[in-house]
Scaffold this motif. Structure first.
Motif, PDB file in Angstrom:
ATOM      1  N   MET A   1       0.819  -1.215   0.000  1.00  0.00           N
ATOM      2  CA  MET A   1       0.000   0.000   0.000  1.00  0.00           C
ATOM      3  C   MET A   1       0.851   1.263   0.000  1.00  0.00           C
ATOM      4  SD  MET A   1      -3.113  -0.995  -0.159  1.00  0.00           S
ATOM      5  CE  MET A   1      -3.837   0.616   0.061  1.00  0.00           C
ATOM      6  N   ASN A   2       2.156   1.130  -0.155  1.00  0.00           N
ATOM      7  CA  ASN A   2       3.036   2.304  -0.113  1.00  0.00           C
ATOM      8  C   ASN A   2       2.788   3.276  -1.259  1.00  0.00           C
ATOM      9  OD1 ASN A   2       4.280   1.393   2.206  1.00  0.00           O
ATOM     10  ND2 ASN A   2       5.883   0.285   1.108  1.00  0.00           N
ATOM     11  N   ASP A   3       2.262   2.764  -2.385  1.00  0.00           N
ATOM     12  CA  ASP A   3       2.042   3.623  -3.542  1.00  0.00           C
ATOM     13  C   ASP A   3       0.609   4.142  -3.624  1.00  0.00           C
ATOM     14  OD1 ASP A   3       0.925   1.169  -4.022  1.00  0.00           O
ATOM     15  OD2 ASP A   3       1.577   1.038  -6.111  1.00  0.00           O
ATOM     16  N   ALA A   4      -0.194   3.883  -2.595  1.00  0.00           N
ATOM     17  CA  ALA A   4      -1.587   4.348  -2.603  1.00  0.00           C
ATOM     18  C   ALA A   4      -1.632   5.862  -2.467  1.00  0.00           C
ATOM     19  CB  ALA A   4      -2.373   3.698  -1.472  1.00  0.00           C
ATOM     20  N   GLU A   5      -2.515   6.484  -3.247  1.00  0.00           N
ATOM     21  CA  GLU A   5      -2.645   7.941  -3.241  1.00  0.00           C
ATOM     22  C   GLU A   5      -3.782   8.424  -2.365  1.00  0.00           C
ATOM     23  OE1 GLU A   5      -3.247  11.611  -6.471  1.00  0.00           O
ATOM     24  OE2 GLU A   5      -3.130   9.526  -7.163  1.00  0.00           O
ATOM     25  N   PHE A   6      -4.847   7.628  -2.263  1.00  0.00           N
ATOM     26  CA  PHE A   6      -6.057   8.093  -1.597  1.00  0.00           C
ATOM     27  C   PHE A   6      -6.422   7.293  -0.349  1.00  0.00           C
ATOM     28  CE2 PHE A   6      -6.656   8.993  -6.192  1.00  0.00           C
ATOM     29  CZ  PHE A   6      -6.635  10.380  -6.106  1.00  0.00           C
ATOM     30  N   ILE A   7      -5.704   6.227  -0.074  1.00  0.00           N
ATOM     31  CA  ILE A   7      -6.002   5.384   1.078  1.00  0.00           C
ATOM     32  C   ILE A   7      -4.748   5.239   1.934  1.00  0.00           C
ATOM     33  CG2 ILE A   7      -6.667   3.082   1.866  1.00  0.00           C
ATOM     34  CD1 ILE A   7      -8.980   4.620   0.618  1.00  0.00           C
ATOM     35  N   HIS A   8      -4.895   5.508   3.223  1.00  0.00           N
ATOM     36  CA  HIS A   8      -3.778   5.347   4.162  1.00  0.00           C
ATOM     37  C   HIS A   8      -4.086   4.157   5.060  1.00  0.00           C
ATOM     38  CE1 HIS A   8      -0.446   6.406   6.790  1.00  0.00           C
ATOM     39  NE2 HIS A   8      -1.254   6.202   7.815  1.00  0.00           N
ATOM     40  N   LEU A   9      -3.160   3.205   5.125  1.00  0.00           N
ATOM     41  CA  LEU A   9      -3.322   2.010   5.938  1.00  0.00           C
ATOM     42  C   LEU A   9      -2.276   2.003   7.051  1.00  0.00           C
ATOM     43  CD1 LEU A   9      -4.386  -0.819   6.645  1.00  0.00           C
ATOM     44  CD2 LEU A   9      -2.891  -1.736   4.838  1.00  0.00           C
ATOM     45  N   ASP A  10      -2.741   1.856   8.271  1.00  0.00           N
ATOM     46  CA  ASP A  10      -1.849   1.825   9.428  1.00  0.00           C
ATOM     47  C   ASP A  10      -2.278   0.663  10.323  1.00  0.00           C
ATOM     48  OD1 ASP A  10      -0.016   2.435  11.399  1.00  0.00           O
ATOM     49  OD2 ASP A  10      -1.213   4.042  12.284  1.00  0.00           O
ATOM     50  N   ILE A  11      -1.380  -0.294  10.515  1.00  0.00           N
ATOM     51  CA  ILE A  11      -1.679  -1.460  11.348  1.00  0.00           C
ATOM     52  C   ILE A  11      -0.929  -1.323  12.666  1.00  0.00           C
ATOM     53  CG2 ILE A  11      -1.545  -3.971  11.556  1.00  0.00           C
ATOM     54  CD1 ILE A  11      -1.710  -4.115   8.496  1.00  0.00           C
ATOM     55  N   ARG A  12      -1.706  -1.279  13.770  1.00  0.00           N
ATOM     56  CA  ARG A  12      -1.116  -1.103  15.094  1.00  0.00           C
ATOM     57  C   ARG A  12      -1.742  -2.094  16.073  1.00  0.00           C
ATOM     58  NH1 ARG A  12      -2.885   4.318  14.158  1.00  0.00           N
ATOM     59  NH2 ARG A  12      -4.180   4.227  16.046  1.00  0.00           N
ATOM     60  N   GLU A  13      -0.923  -3.002  16.546  1.00  0.00           N
ATOM     61  CA  GLU A  13      -1.332  -3.912  17.617  1.00  0.00           C
ATOM     62  C   GLU A  13      -2.676  -4.590  17.331  1.00  0.00           C
ATOM     63  OE1 GLU A  13      -1.101  -2.078  21.436  1.00  0.00           O
ATOM     64  OE2 GLU A  13       0.726  -0.975  20.944  1.00  0.00           O
ATOM     65  N   SER A  14      -2.741  -5.301  16.257  1.00  0.00           N
ATOM     66  CA  SER A  14      -3.881  -6.129  15.848  1.00  0.00           C
ATOM     67  C   SER A  14      -5.074  -5.337  15.315  1.00  0.00           C
ATOM     68  CB  SER A  14      -4.347  -7.053  16.985  1.00  0.00           C
ATOM     69  OG  SER A  14      -5.046  -6.356  17.992  1.00  0.00           O
ATOM     70  N   ILE A  15      -4.929  -4.019  15.199  1.00  0.00           N
ATOM     71  CA  ILE A  15      -6.000  -3.183  14.645  1.00  0.00           C
ATOM     72  C   ILE A  15      -5.494  -2.509  13.373  1.00  0.00           C
ATOM     73  CG2 ILE A  15      -7.578  -1.250  15.047  1.00  0.00           C
ATOM     74  CD1 ILE A  15      -7.180  -1.781  18.071  1.00  0.00           C
ATOM     75  N   ALA A  16      -6.234  -2.649  12.292  1.00  0.00           N
ATOM     76  CA  ALA A  16      -5.895  -1.996  11.032  1.00  0.00           C
ATOM     77  C   ALA A  16      -6.768  -0.759  10.855  1.00  0.00           C
ATOM     78  CB  ALA A  16      -6.097  -2.951   9.855  1.00  0.00           C
ATOM     79  N   TRP A  17      -6.118   0.393  10.698  1.00  0.00           N
ATOM     80  CA  TRP A  17      -6.824   1.651  10.489  1.00  0.00           C
ATOM     81  C   TRP A  17      -6.727   2.013   9.007  1.00  0.00           C
ATOM     82  CZ3 TRP A  17      -9.002   4.339  14.729  1.00  0.00           C
ATOM     83  CH2 TRP A  17      -8.698   3.803  15.976  1.00  0.00           C
ATOM     84  N   ILE A  18      -7.855   2.038   8.329  1.00  0.00           N
ATOM     85  CA  ILE A  18      -7.897   2.389   6.905  1.00  0.00           C
ATOM     86  C   ILE A  18      -8.582   3.742   6.789  1.00  0.00           C
ATOM     87  CG2 ILE A  18      -8.739   1.760   4.619  1.00  0.00           C
ATOM     88  CD1 ILE A  18      -8.763  -1.157   5.509  1.00  0.00           C
ATOM     89  N   ARG A  19      -7.881   4.737   6.270  1.00  0.00           N
ATOM     90  CA  ARG A  19      -8.433   6.085   6.168  1.00  0.00           C
ATOM     91  C   ARG A  19      -8.542   6.508   4.707  1.00  0.00           C
ATOM     92  NH1 ARG A  19      -5.128   8.441   9.294  1.00  0.00           N
ATOM     93  NH2 ARG A  19      -3.789   9.507   7.796  1.00  0.00           N
ATOM     94  N   ILE A  20      -9.730   6.983   4.336  1.00  0.00           N
ATOM     95  CA  ILE A  20      -9.940   7.543   2.993  1.00  0.00           C
ATOM     96  C   ILE A  20      -9.423   8.974   3.002  1.00  0.00           C
ATOM     97  CG2 ILE A  20     -11.630   8.016   1.180  1.00  0.00           C
ATOM     98  CD1 ILE A  20     -13.529   6.058   2.656  1.00  0.00           C
ATOM     99  N   GLU A  21      -8.572   9.295   2.033  1.00  0.00           N
ATOM    100  CA  GLU A  21      -7.935  10.608   2.018  1.00  0.00           C
ATOM    101  C   GLU A  21      -8.115  11.291   0.655  1.00  0.00           C
ATOM    102  OE1 GLU A  21      -3.859   9.817   3.159  1.00  0.00           O
ATOM    103  OE2 GLU A  21      -4.324  10.097   5.284  1.00  0.00           O
ATOM    104  N   GLN A  22      -9.288  11.861   0.452  1.00  0.00           N
ATOM    105  CA  GLN A  22      -9.521  12.719  -0.708  1.00  0.00           C
ATOM    106  C   GLN A  22     -10.355  13.917  -0.230  1.00  0.00           C
ATOM    107  OE1 GLN A  22     -10.281  12.358  -5.444  1.00  0.00           O
ATOM    108  NE2 GLN A  22     -11.560  11.053  -4.188  1.00  0.00           N
ATOM    109  N   PRO A  23      -9.784  14.733   0.664  1.00  0.00           N
ATOM    110  CA  PRO A  23     -10.569  15.772   1.335  1.00  0.00           C
ATOM    111  C   PRO A  23     -11.144  16.823   0.406  1.00  0.00           C
ATOM    112  CG  PRO A  23      -8.209  16.048   1.749  1.00  0.00           C
ATOM    113  CD  PRO A  23      -8.382  14.713   1.110  1.00  0.00           C
TER     114      PRO A  23
END
Length: 274
Positions: A1-23
């Motif tokens: 997902m390093n080349d994603a432009e509009f989606i940020h993925l962050d995995i922390r301690e068994s929880i995956a945070w997926i953020r839509i980023e097209q403000p």
């Protein structure tokens, strides 16, 4: 997902945070956004270190739905064209619905149309007290793509929202059972994280089988059949020729989406003011 432009993925301690980023488009679900979001869901679904997934937007909007301006620019018009396009939209929403682990929707601000459907596909929703939910696309000649709402809030409330295109606030959404918790804006992340951490204490195989049982219960109630049947109906609905749809599309093409939405809302404002 390093080349994603509009989606940020962050995995922390068994929880995956997926953020839509097209403000700049209030997180509208363009073809590119949907593709990247689908890829992120695949990544977290296959990662056995992840037990809970959070899908979120930004402060102003979870998502305002599918990118109408892009649809107009692509010239989608016939029922056949709409059927093909809607297939990808439905697939994304149902991927969230059928993910092999619980998904929490963290909603702030606008949560409309396809964005509302995406949120409804989450297992749980925590929203801020300024959140707004609805399917206003009916007001310019479109309609719900993935027909989940009747299974979540019942017939009468669904009928009113889908016949009028009205939006409802966070507290009304909770009354109807559309969301689980309403919190202050500054408390959203903390509340979502606490809920996710509590769920993540359950072993992943148990979470997977529990979700499978729950989704199969809704399948037995006819949810998948309703979604499949609505696919064909939505394609015809979106291709229906009406003066209102023609004018809306013309305004989008000539003056932009913001002007078209203002025209749409002005038609209903006179009734709402009475």
């Amino acid at each position: 997902m390093n080349d994603a432009e509009f989606i940020h993925l962050d995995i922390r301690e068994s929880i995956a945070w997926i953020r839509i980023e097209q403000p700049e488009k209030l997180n509208a679900l363009s073809v590119e956004v949907m593709r990247e979001l689908s890829d992120a869901l695949d990544v977290v679904d296959q990662d056995d270190e992840v037990r809970v997934v959070v899908v979120q937007g930004d402060d102003r909007a979870f998502s305002v739905g599918y990118d109408i301006a892009q649809e107009v620019a692509m010239g989608v018009a016939t029922a056949e064209q709409w059927y093909g396009g809607l297939e990808a939209n439905i697939a994304l929403t149902m991927k969230v619905w059928g993910l092999n682990k619980p998904v929490i929707g963290a909603v702030s601000g606008w949560c409309l149309a396809g964005g509302c459907e995406l949120a409804m596909a989450c297992d749980l929703i925590v929203c801020t007290d300024d959140a707004q939910f609805g399917e206003p696309e009916i007001r310019f000649g479109s309609g719900p793509v993935t027909l989940l709402m009747p299974f979540l809030i019942g017939q009468k409330a669904t009928n009113e929202l889908l016949y009028t295109g009205d939006t409802i606030d966070a507290h009304r959404a909770k009354e109807l059972g559309l969301v689980n918790h309403v919190v202050a804006w500054e408390d959203l992340d903390g509340n979502v994280e606490r809920l996710a951490r509590k769920i993540a204490l359950t072993p992943l195989p148990i979470l997977r089988y529990t979700k499978r049982a729950l989704t199969r219960a809704y399948t037995a109630m006819g949810l998948q059949t309703a979604v499949d049947d609505n696919h064909a109906i939505a394609a015809v609905l979106n291709s229906a020729v009406t003066p209102e749809r023609a004018e809306f599309t013309e305004i989008v093409a000539s003056k932009g989406l913001k002007a078209a939405l203002a025209w749409r809302d002005a038609r209903f404002a006179q009734v709402d003011a009475r």
